[in-house]
Scaffold this active site. Structure first.
Site, mmCIF file in Angstrom:
data_model
loop_
_atom_site.group_PDB
_atom_site.id
_atom_site.type_symbol
_atom_site.label_atom_id
_atom_site.label_comp_id
_atom_site.label_asym_id
_atom_site.label_seq_id
_atom_site.Cartn_x
_atom_site.Cartn_y
_atom_site.Cartn_z
ATOM 1 N N HIS A 37 0.810 -1.219 0.000
ATOM 2 C CA HIS A 37 0.000 0.000 0.000
ATOM 3 C C HIS A 37 0.844 1.270 0.000
ATOM 4 C CE1 HIS A 37 -3.726 2.288 1.302
ATOM 5 N NE2 HIS A 37 -4.188 1.462 0.376
ATOM 6 N N ASP A 52 16.857 9.612 -8.002
ATOM 7 C CA ASP A 52 18.325 9.632 -7.918
ATOM 8 C C ASP A 52 18.824 9.307 -6.520
ATOM 9 O OD1 ASP A 52 18.559 10.258 -10.603
ATOM 10 O OD2 ASP A 52 18.620 12.411 -10.264
ATOM 11 N N LYS A 68 2.998 4.518 -1.270
ATOM 12 C CA LYS A 68 2.956 5.442 -2.414
ATOM 13 C C LYS A 68 4.139 6.390 -2.256
ATOM 14 C CE LYS A 68 -1.649 4.629 -1.359
ATOM 15 N NZ LYS A 68 -2.346 4.532 -0.047
#
Length: 244
Positions: free
Chosen positions: A175, A182, A177
């Site tokens: 779940h 870089d 996000k």
């Protein structure tokens, strides 16, 4: 005769003086121009130094984006060297939370590590595909159930050659996000990478380069990446069949 000689001598002296004056003036002019060029270069370098110092004094990047975001044209972010302006009917030249999110993603030069639960947004997919095409190393960890829902862009990423791994356990959802640009810029928040989340939901995204915040996310991504390596999850045989 002496007067004539004197006049010629004076004329010669005047000519010689004029030549010398012109030579000195030319040399002085070149010297001034040279000093001006040096001053210009030093001035540019000083401004660059000052900008770097100001950035350091402000500290690492910290930015918060809130959604929903207005629907505007973002074509300029994908075609920065386009010869002609975009002719679409959407508003142009407007900065929004979504355009800022795209700018941060497209700033990747070396790598992009992405952990995302639901991914169906076409423009975000386009950004990832563009980075991959430019040689940026992209790794994606996603949820095993939501990667196959209608409209998911995960299959598109895989077809393009981007390495994708999904949560191997069927008991939990992946779940997260967040994205790491870089290895030094963290993008995280409540936002799923879907059109509904971007344009309709109350969501938030934080962007930071604080090492104390970036490092734990790097460690979490690497842990998930290794834990969901298909090579470590070979099918097991149970009662003459395969147990996946």
């Amino acid at each position: 005769m002496n007067d004539s000689f004197t006049n010629r001598t004076c004329i010669s002296c005047h000519l010689s003086s004029a030549d010398m004056f012109q030579q000195v003036s030319f040399k002085e002019l070149m010297k001034v121009l040279g000093l001006g060029a040096v001053a210009f270069v030093l001035g540019v370098e000083w401004l660059d130094w000052l900008k770097r110092r100001l950035r350091v004094s402000r500290g690492p990047l910290k930015e918060v984006l809130f959604f929903p975001s207005p629907h505007v044209c973002v074509e300029h972010l994908f075609t920065r060297h386009g010869r002609f302006p975009c002719a679409c009917p959407l508003p142009h030249g407007v900065e929004t939370s979504f355009s800022r999110l795209l700018e941060h993603l497209l700033s990747a030069c070396r790598s992009l590590d992405l952990c995302v639960f639901s991914f169906s947004h076409m423009e975000l997919s386009r950004a990832i595909l563009l980075l991959h095409k430019q040689g940026v190393i992209v790794r994606v960890v996603t949820d095993r159930d939501y990667m196959t829902i209608t409209g998911s862009q995960i299959g598109t990423l895989r077809k393009a050659g981007i390495c994708v791994r999904h949560e191997m356990s069927s008991a939990v959802h992946m779940h997260h996000k967040f994205a790491l640009v870089d290895g030094k810029k963290l993008i995280t928040g409540s936002l799923n990478w879907t059109l509904t989340a971007v344009q309709s939901n109350k969501e938030n995204v934080m962007v930071t380069e604080e090492p104390e915040l970036v490092q734990p996310y790097q460690q979490e991504f690497q842990k998930l990446w290794e834990a969901n390596d298909p090579a470590n999850h070979k099918p097991q045989t149970t009662n003459g069949g395969l147990n996946r």
